[in-house]
Design a protein around this motif. Structure first.
Motif, PDB file in Angstrom:
ATOM      1  N   GLU A 287       7.119  28.824 -14.090  1.00 30.48           N
ATOM      2  CA  GLU A 287       6.578  27.645 -14.758  1.00 30.48           C
ATOM      3  C   GLU A 287       7.434  26.398 -14.511  1.00 30.48           C
ATOM      4  O   GLU A 287       7.060  25.301 -14.900  1.00 30.48           O
ATOM      5  N   VAL A 290       5.971  23.354 -10.394  1.00 26.51           N
ATOM      6  CA  VAL A 290       4.611  22.923 -10.738  1.00 26.51           C
ATOM      7  C   VAL A 290       4.091  21.925  -9.712  1.00 26.51           C
ATOM      8  O   VAL A 290       4.823  21.469  -8.833  1.00 26.51           O
ATOM      9  N   ALA A 315      -6.045  30.728 -17.152  1.00 29.33           N
ATOM     10  CA  ALA A 315      -5.406  29.506 -17.622  1.00 29.33           C
ATOM     11  C   ALA A 315      -4.505  28.883 -16.556  1.00 29.33           C
ATOM     12  O   ALA A 315      -4.335  27.674 -16.505  1.00 29.33           O
ATOM     13  N   ASP A 316      -3.918  29.711 -15.724  1.00 30.87           N
ATOM     14  CA  ASP A 316      -3.021  29.212 -14.684  1.00 30.87           C
ATOM     15  C   ASP A 316      -3.479  29.714 -13.326  1.00 30.87           C
ATOM     16  O   ASP A 316      -4.283  30.628 -13.230  1.00 30.87           O
ATOM     17  N   THR A 317      -2.915  29.091 -12.322  1.00 32.13           N
ATOM     18  CA  THR A 317      -3.080  29.629 -10.975  1.00 32.13           C
ATOM     19  C   THR A 317      -1.690  29.842 -10.405  1.00 32.13           C
ATOM     20  O   THR A 317      -0.843  28.949 -10.474  1.00 32.13           O
ATOM     21  N   PHE A 318      -1.447  31.031  -9.897  1.00 35.55           N
ATOM     22  CA  PHE A 318      -0.149  31.304  -9.309  1.00 35.55           C
ATOM     23  C   PHE A 318      -0.229  31.111  -7.805  1.00 35.55           C
ATOM     24  O   PHE A 318      -1.164  31.593  -7.169  1.00 35.55           O
ATOM     25  N   ARG A 331       3.865  28.394 -10.900  1.00 34.37           N
ATOM     26  CA  ARG A 331       2.777  28.460 -11.875  1.00 34.37           C
ATOM     27  C   ARG A 331       2.094  27.104 -11.890  1.00 34.37           C
ATOM     28  O   ARG A 331       2.615  26.135 -12.424  1.00 34.37           O
ATOM     29  N   LEU A 332       0.907  27.056 -11.305  1.00 35.58           N
ATOM     30  CA  LEU A 332       0.210  25.781 -11.169  1.00 35.58           C
ATOM     31  C   LEU A 332      -0.927  25.704 -12.168  1.00 35.58           C
ATOM     32  O   LEU A 332      -1.312  26.692 -12.791  1.00 35.58           O
ATOM     33  N   HIS A 333      -1.444  24.488 -12.269  1.00 35.73           N
ATOM     34  CA  HIS A 333      -2.568  24.254 -13.164  1.00 35.73           C
ATOM     35  C   HIS A 333      -3.800  24.989 -12.671  1.00 35.73           C
ATOM     36  O   HIS A 333      -3.921  25.252 -11.482  1.00 35.73           O
ATOM     37  N   ALA A 334      -4.699  25.314 -13.573  1.00 36.69           N
ATOM     38  CA  ALA A 334      -5.904  26.027 -13.165  1.00 36.69           C
ATOM     39  C   ALA A 334      -6.712  25.220 -12.161  1.00 36.69           C
ATOM     40  O   ALA A 334      -7.336  25.779 -11.270  1.00 36.69           O
ATOM     41  N   THR A 336      -5.666  23.261  -9.842  1.00 42.13           N
ATOM     42  CA  THR A 336      -4.826  22.800  -8.746  1.00 42.13           C
ATOM     43  C   THR A 336      -5.605  22.722  -7.439  1.00 42.13           C
ATOM     44  O   THR A 336      -6.590  23.445  -7.233  1.00 42.13           O
TER      45      THR A 336
END
Ligand SMILES: Nc1ncnc2c1ncn2[C@@H]1O[C@H](COP(=O)(O)OP(=O)(O)OP(=O)(O)O)[C@@H](O)[C@H]1O
Ligand SMILES: [Mg+2]
Lengths: 365, 297
Positions: A287, A290, A315-318, A331-334, A336
């Protein structure tokens, strides 16, 4: 006030194998201590030693200030939930729960009242007349909890009580246990090898490996400042990124250089940690890497990275990439824009970074 | 379509199967008859009169059924100088077998419980020695046992025989119970300890209620052994305390003059009846107990 549980220099051998080595732990009243560690590291053994079910090889054990080292389990004022539940197969649920009170000669009226209270709390009233064989895993688990909860002891011991449950039930029970702890204000020692369980439940975590305590601390301490590479790798999901790096002193601070296969090294500058050896392993939580566009803190430093894999997780995009010869997860934003095979500008937050000595694995900062 | 032909090539046609089945049943029937033959002869002979035995065929059915031989065997046949039949000895056997079975089963259960669940230093050696005891031939212990019984002042008495059978049976009963109890998770004992229960309480409240199948096994085994025992019975008894097996031997061997085969047969059946009965009543628990798996919590 003396701690509710104090373990001093505890050693435990089975024959010639050392299972526990120099264990020192103490917890205060109301603490929720979680023991975590990989399978076979001695968690159950430690719990059994605390309960007095296994003789210890060396050291001392105090419960509420009293030396309990040589006291039998029934006089330690503890209650325990076992890894396999260990319900008495020929007794009904009600008898299972009241057996301890019956053995201790508590009068029938009190037994009934406590049984009623506990079975309401755990929602097992409809099951009271069944035998354990006629219950589902989750129901058995609650009965096992009930057997411990009627006792109101000084210390509760739980040995992986949720390990046999499916994912959904496990989350539910986890919440229930947490609520229970807050309601009762009881002192608990809880074994698990599930690190999420450890993070959510504990007021204090003990990380063990090979019978040796690696670190003791609050969940935040363990998570943010792991004492060594093992703890850093074990706690957290996805695990902390542990990337080999080279350091150099420059004017503004410490220059951290992370090699890449097909590109120039990433160079980050750490202004706080200025006293590092030349070779380090840098630990960054996913996290803390980013999308550059969304980065907030001043500590961030940006770099373009080639993304290998993108794993949306709701919720997230890895995003996974190769840095310093290791897979590194961000750990990127959904929403992204990152896509596999393309470069993405990422921000590295050095505010919570950890440094480890590559040889010993110990924390440097 | 090609899939349809994909079947094992060695399947038998229904007729072959039927024929094989038929042969199998015939064979089984023949064997059953073979094993039942002696029993058949015993029963028919015991129901015949002496005259008929002398003149008739061994395997023929009795022309005239008479229970005289049974009556004599039960209460009139002579064992040496006394002529009281099997009755007093039958009673002796009951007086020996029932307490000996109960005591050896109870002690075996406790032994097994200790060896399986309360591991003490040397538990394995203790168990190995007990097992070794199972395989010591009867003859070897006769003399030492006689001396022990003499020292205890119970030689030739029924308590003496009970003692002998209990000692000799302990190896087996301990083995049965130990093997049954090791399959019970040790966490059960631990949980009960934390609940405050002690040694006997845990045995009584948790282990004993689980033990029915193995108790049946132990009882059948011990009862058969003790009831059918001849060597201990003949060695350690005296007139008046002899078990039924010894009496049977005496009846068969001590008839003077005409040999009363019908009485001998009836006496033999009487001697064997209790063990037969035990198997018929509890046999299915015996099998179940021997194969019982671990206990689900
Ligand atoms: N009775 C025993 N005799 C010998 N070694 C034992 C015995 N019981 C446990 N051990 C060993 O002690 C070590 C610790 O076992 P323990 O059961 O405490 O592990 P654990 O941390 O609870 O593991 P898990 O997460 O799988 O439950 C293991 O290496 C195990 O093999
Ligand atoms: Mg364990």
């Amino acid at each position: 006030m003396s701690p509710i549980l104090e373990v001093k220099n505890l050693y435990k051998n089975y024959g010639s194998t050392e299972v526990l080595k120099d264990i020192n732990v103490s917890i205060e009243k109301g603490d929720f201590l979680v023991l975590v560690g990989p399978s076979g590291c001695g968690k159950s053994t430690l719990l059994n030693c605390i309960a007095g079910l296994e003789p210890i090889t060396g050291g001392d054990m105090f419960i509420d200030g009293q030396n309990m080292t040589n006291v039998s389990p029934k006089d330690r004022d503890i209650a325990m939930v076992f890894q396999s539940y260990a319900l008495y197969p020929t007794m009904t649920v009600a008898k299972n729960i009241t057996f301890g009170m019956k053995v201790r000669g508590i009068d029938q009226a009190t037994q009934d009242a406590k049984l009623k209270y506990v079975s309401t709390q755990l929602q097992i009233e409809p099951l009271l007349h069944r035998k354990p064989g006629q219950l589902s895993g989750g129901q058995r688990q609650r009965v096992a909890m009930g057997r411990a909860l009627v006792r109101d002891p000084k210390l509760f011991l739980f040995d992986e009580p949720l390990s046999n449950l499916d994912a959904k039930l496990r989350v539910e029970m986890r919440t229930e246990i947490k609520a229970l702890h807050q309601r009762l204000g009881a002192s608990m020692v809880y074994v698990t090898h599930d690190q999420i369980e450890a993070m959510t439940l504990a007021t204090k975590i003990v990380v063990m490996k090979g019978g040796i305590i690696q670190q003791i601390g609050t969940p935040a301490e363990i998570y943010n400042r792991p004492a060594n590479l093992f703890v850093a790798d074990f706690m957290g999901s996805p695990a902390m990124n542990l990337i080999p790096a080279k350091t150099k002193v420059n004017g503004k601070g410490m220059q951290i250089e992370i090699a890449r296969k097909d590109a120039d090294p990433i160079v980050l500058t750490d202004k706080r940690n200025t006293d590092l050896p030349e070779n380090v392993i840098i630990g960054v939580r996913p996290e803390d890497i980013v999308d550059a566009a969304l980065a907030r803190t001043d500590d961030t430093q940006q770099a373009d990275c080639l993304i290998d894999i993108v794993e949306p997780a709701g919720a997230d995009t890895f995003a996974v990439m190769q840095l310093g010869g290791k897979h590194v997860t961000a750990r990127l934003h959904a929403e992204t824009t990152a896509a596999a095979g393309t470069a993405q500008r990422l921000a590295f937050d050095l505010g919570k970074v950890s440094y480890f000595e590559p040889e010993t694995g110990l924390r440097l900062n | 379509m090609t899939d349809m032909s994909y079947a094992p090539t060695r399947t038998q046609s229904p007729t072959t199967k039927l024929v094989l089945r038929f042969i199998l049943y015939i064979l089984l029937g023949v064997f059953a008859l073979f094993y039942l033959m002696p029993l058949f002869v015993m029963i028919t002979t015991s129901l015949k009169s002496l005259d008929e035995i002398r003149t008739g065929d061994l395997v023929s059915l009795p022309r005239e059924v008479t229970f005289d031989a049974w009556r004599t065997a039960w209460s009139g046949a002579c064992t040496g100088i006394q002529c009281e039949g099997m009755r007093p000895y039958f009673l002796n056997s009951l007086l020996i077998a029932i307490p000996a079975v109960l005591i050896s089963t109870i002690i075996g259960a406790l032994n097994g419980y200790v060896v399986a669940q309360w591991k003490f230093k040397g538990a394995n050696i203790f168990f190995a020695l007990l097992l070794f005891g199972c395989f010591i031939p009867f003859q070897v212990v006769l003399l030492p046992m006689a001396i022990v019984l003499g020292k205890l002042g119970i030689s030739g008495t029924i308590p003496g025989l009970i003692f002998v059978h209990v000692i000799y049976g302990l190896g087996f009963t301990t083995l049965f119970f130990r093997n049954y109890y090791v399959s019970i998770p040790s966490e059960l004992t631990k949980a009960a300890k934390v609940d405050g229960a002690g040694f006997f309480r845990i045995f009584w409240s948790i282990f004993l209620p689980l033990s029915l199948p193995i108790i049946v096994v132990s009882v059948i085994w011990q009862f058969t052994q003790i009831w059918n025992d001849f060597l201990f019975g003949v060695s350690f008894s005296q007139a008046g305390t002899q078990p039924v097996t010894v009496a049977l031997n005496n009846i068969v061997n001590s008839t003077t003059g005409v040999k009363e085969y019908n009485v001998d047969m009836a006496a033999a059946i009487i001697a064997a009846l209790p063990t037969l009965l035990v198997y018929v009543v509890a046999g299915k628990y015996f099998i179940r107990g021997l194969t019982a798996g671990s206990v689900k919590g």
